[in-house]
Design a protein around this motif. Structure first.
Motif, PDB file in Angstrom:
ATOM      1  N   UNK A  38       1.233  -0.035 -31.023  1.00  0.00           N
ATOM      2  CA  UNK A  38       1.634   1.268 -31.547  1.00  0.00           C
ATOM      3  C   UNK A  38       3.107   1.208 -31.939  1.00  0.00           C
ATOM      4  N   UNK A  39       3.381   1.443 -33.219  1.00  0.00           N
ATOM      5  CA  UNK A  39       4.737   1.319 -33.763  1.00  0.00           C
ATOM      6  C   UNK A  39       5.459   2.647 -33.861  1.00  0.00           C
ATOM      7  N   UNK A  40       4.717   3.746 -33.934  1.00  0.00           N
ATOM      8  CA  UNK A  40       5.312   5.077 -34.011  1.00  0.00           C
ATOM      9  C   UNK A  40       4.274   6.098 -33.565  1.00  0.00           C
ATOM     10  N   UNK A  41       4.731   7.185 -32.961  1.00  0.00           N
ATOM     11  CA  UNK A  41       3.834   8.260 -32.562  1.00  0.00           C
ATOM     12  C   UNK A  41       2.964   7.908 -31.373  1.00  0.00           C
ATOM     13  N   UNK A  42       1.825   8.561 -31.287  1.00  0.00           N
ATOM     14  CA  UNK A  42       0.873   8.363 -30.180  1.00  0.00           C
ATOM     15  C   UNK A  42      -0.530   8.173 -30.763  1.00  0.00           C
ATOM     16  N   UNK A  43      -1.092   6.992 -30.533  1.00  0.00           N
ATOM     17  CA  UNK A  43      -2.485   6.731 -30.908  1.00  0.00           C
ATOM     18  C   UNK A  43      -3.373   7.242 -29.783  1.00  0.00           C
ATOM     19  N   UNK A  44      -4.549   7.752 -30.121  1.00  0.00           N
ATOM     20  CA  UNK A  44      -5.438   8.285 -29.079  1.00  0.00           C
ATOM     21  C   UNK A  44      -6.893   8.111 -29.476  1.00  0.00           C
ATOM     22  N   UNK A  45      -7.717   7.979 -28.460  1.00  0.00           N
ATOM     23  CA  UNK A  45      -9.171   7.993 -28.635  1.00  0.00           C
ATOM     24  C   UNK A  45      -9.780   8.611 -27.390  1.00  0.00           C
ATOM     25  N   UNK A  46     -11.092   8.524 -27.260  1.00  0.00           N
ATOM     26  CA  UNK A  46     -11.739   9.155 -26.114  1.00  0.00           C
ATOM     27  C   UNK A  46     -11.412   8.473 -24.785  1.00  0.00           C
ATOM     28  N   UNK A  47     -10.780   7.300 -24.842  1.00  0.00           N
ATOM     29  CA  UNK A  47     -10.439   6.569 -23.619  1.00  0.00           C
ATOM     30  C   UNK A  47      -9.028   6.863 -23.119  1.00  0.00           C
ATOM     31  N   UNK A  48      -8.173   7.445 -23.981  1.00  0.00           N
ATOM     32  CA  UNK A  48      -6.821   7.735 -23.535  1.00  0.00           C
ATOM     33  C   UNK A  48      -5.848   7.896 -24.686  1.00  0.00           C
ATOM     34  N   UNK A  49      -4.574   8.146 -24.331  1.00  0.00           N
ATOM     35  CA  UNK A  49      -3.496   8.279 -25.307  1.00  0.00           C
ATOM     36  C   UNK A  49      -2.527   7.115 -25.114  1.00  0.00           C
ATOM     37  N   UNK A  50      -2.072   6.528 -26.222  1.00  0.00           N
ATOM     38  CA  UNK A  50      -1.256   5.322 -26.183  1.00  0.00           C
ATOM     39  C   UNK A  50       0.033   5.557 -26.972  1.00  0.00           C
TER      40      UNK A  50
END
Length: 222
Positions: free
Chosen positions: A69-81
């Motif tokens: 992850x280079x910027x912001x917050x990536x997310x899916x049903x397993x969590x936020x990164x």
């Protein structure tokens, strides 16, 4: 679609000189670094930008997925990164990304070796760097190692000469700072790939730089 698909050749992509290409899903765009094939290419490497409130449909990682992850917050049903998270989703895993506030990642698909089934989640922002015993100007975080493949986040000291032998391929993404390779300046989010046998030989700027670097991973793809 073939983009930097010949691993026997060096390749480079400068972030500010490249163009965002819309994906089939609204709000998701890409800068393709390497690709061998059409939309469902087997082994792409891509910068992906998710706008706020964007999503990607549920999909299975038939060849594994690796991203930073280079910027912001990536997310899916397993969590936020959050920014700085390094993630590996092994072969057979699946998810449906839903990004609330927007993010950017570098992602590599379909490049896991047989037997590399480790699920990895590392928040590099909260992990300490270690001094490299063999290179005084380098500190690092080890992110993953399997057989000959090694993935690290490295800090290269200011005004330094950085070298590294290349027996299995080298790939570098500049995360922050600036470096010089063969008379060209590489800044934040610029990407460089060197074929087997071409040693890394660069100098850093007065501010140094931080890079995401993979080594050894071309030897099993050639």
């Amino acid at each position: 679609m073939n983009i930097n698909s010949d691993l026997t050749q060096s390749a480079k992509v400068f972030f500010n000189a490249s163009t965002w290409v819309p994906s089939p899903l609204k709000g998701v765009s890409r800068k393709m670094l390497e690709r061998d094939g059409a939309e469902f290419a087997a082994t792409p490497t891509t910068l992906v930008n998710y706008d706020a409130n964007s999503y990607f449909t549920n999909h299975v990682h038939t060849g594994g997925e690796e991203f930073l992850v280079l910027a912001g917050v990536f997310a899916d049903e397993h969590g936020a990164y959050p920014v700085g998270t390094y993630k590996r989703n092994p072969v057979g895993t699946e998810h449906a990304p839903i990004v609330k506030d927007g993010c950017m990642i570098i992602v590599k698909l379909g490049q896991f070796q047989n037997g590399d089934d480790q699920d990895v989640t590392i928040n590099t922002a909260s992990q300490a760097f270690i001094q490299d015993e063999h290179r005084v100007a380098v500190q690092y975080q080890l992110l993953h190692a399997f057989k000959q493949e090694i993935v690290r986040l490295e800090r290269w000291a200011p005004n330094s000469h950085i070298t590294l032998d290349n027996t299995g391929g080298i790939e570098v993404l500049v995360v922050a700072g600036e470096l010089n390779h063969q008379g060209e300046s590489f800044k934040s989010l610029d990407w460089l790939r060197l074929p087997v046998g071409e040693a890394l030989d660069i100098t850093t700027s007065a501010d140094g730089c931080t890079v995401w670097i993979k080594t050894g991973h071309h030897s099993y793809r050639l």
